[in-house]
Design an enzyme around this catalytic site. Sequence first.
Site, mmCIF file in Angstrom:
data_model
loop_
_atom_site.group_PDB
_atom_site.id
_atom_site.type_symbol
_atom_site.label_atom_id
_atom_site.label_comp_id
_atom_site.label_asym_id
_atom_site.label_seq_id
_atom_site.Cartn_x
_atom_site.Cartn_y
_atom_site.Cartn_z
ATOM 1 C CG ASP A 46 -15.805 -0.271 6.261
ATOM 2 O OD1 ASP A 46 -15.007 0.187 5.322
ATOM 3 O OD2 ASP A 46 -15.491 -0.389 7.512
ATOM 4 C CG HIS A 188 -20.435 2.465 7.556
ATOM 5 N ND1 HIS A 188 -20.002 3.467 8.365
ATOM 6 C CD2 HIS A 188 -19.825 1.067 7.868
ATOM 7 C CE1 HIS A 188 -19.305 2.707 9.347
ATOM 8 N NE2 HIS A 188 -19.152 1.662 9.058
#
Length: 238
Positions: A46, A188
């Site tokens: 993400d 991430h």
Amino acid sequence: MWKRRLIFLCLVLLTALPCTHSDGAILADAPAAIPAETKYIALTFDDGPRKSTTTKLLDGLRERGASATFFLVGEQIEANRELVERMKAEGHQVGNHTWSHAKLEGADAGTVAWEIKKTNDLLVSILGEGTYWLRPPYGRIQEAQKKQITVPMVTWSIDSRDWESLNAAKAAQSVLQEAHPNAIILMHDIYPTSVEAALKIVDVLQKEGYVFVTVEELLALNGIKPQLGVIYRSGDPL
Ligand SMILES: [Zn+2]
């Protein structure tokens, strides 16, 4: 590069077959031929793309023949168009993480629609028509909001908490401890430590027989037909 991905999965199948079918018979029914010991898992990233870290991650995934899923923040896409094109070209799944990383929970319907559509439109303009799955920021969306979402949604079953520790060894260790077939792992790709951790996770789990696939592939391999407005947390049948 779906074709390349399919060829890879077929090769995995072919190499695993002799383990379960010692008579060497060729099975006509492909899904039934998936050996029980083949373990599929999905890495998801993400908050990117970010040029330095995402480039390094894509290089590492390519070297390892691993696929992943990227949920992109719309306002970071334009400056990183070539990375987004590369994701698709190299067999990764590209998804939507809203335009400005907005918290959807509690937001009005107009804001939710705008945040999702603006990113979706940009992805369509760069990658072409497609279904760009949504990961709501923070994994949160209200039950009543789901009906306005016209794509499948994805959360996760393993949270690396990589943003919290910013420690590659710690993030890798926490994922490896929880790793299980059909897991969807949250990471991430905006932190160098996360990239290092992710590649370590791939190295360790590939040795254990795991195959890294996109979320879409993970669900398909489990016979799940993704529904619009529904959240998927893992590849396990609901
Ligand atoms: Zn996020």
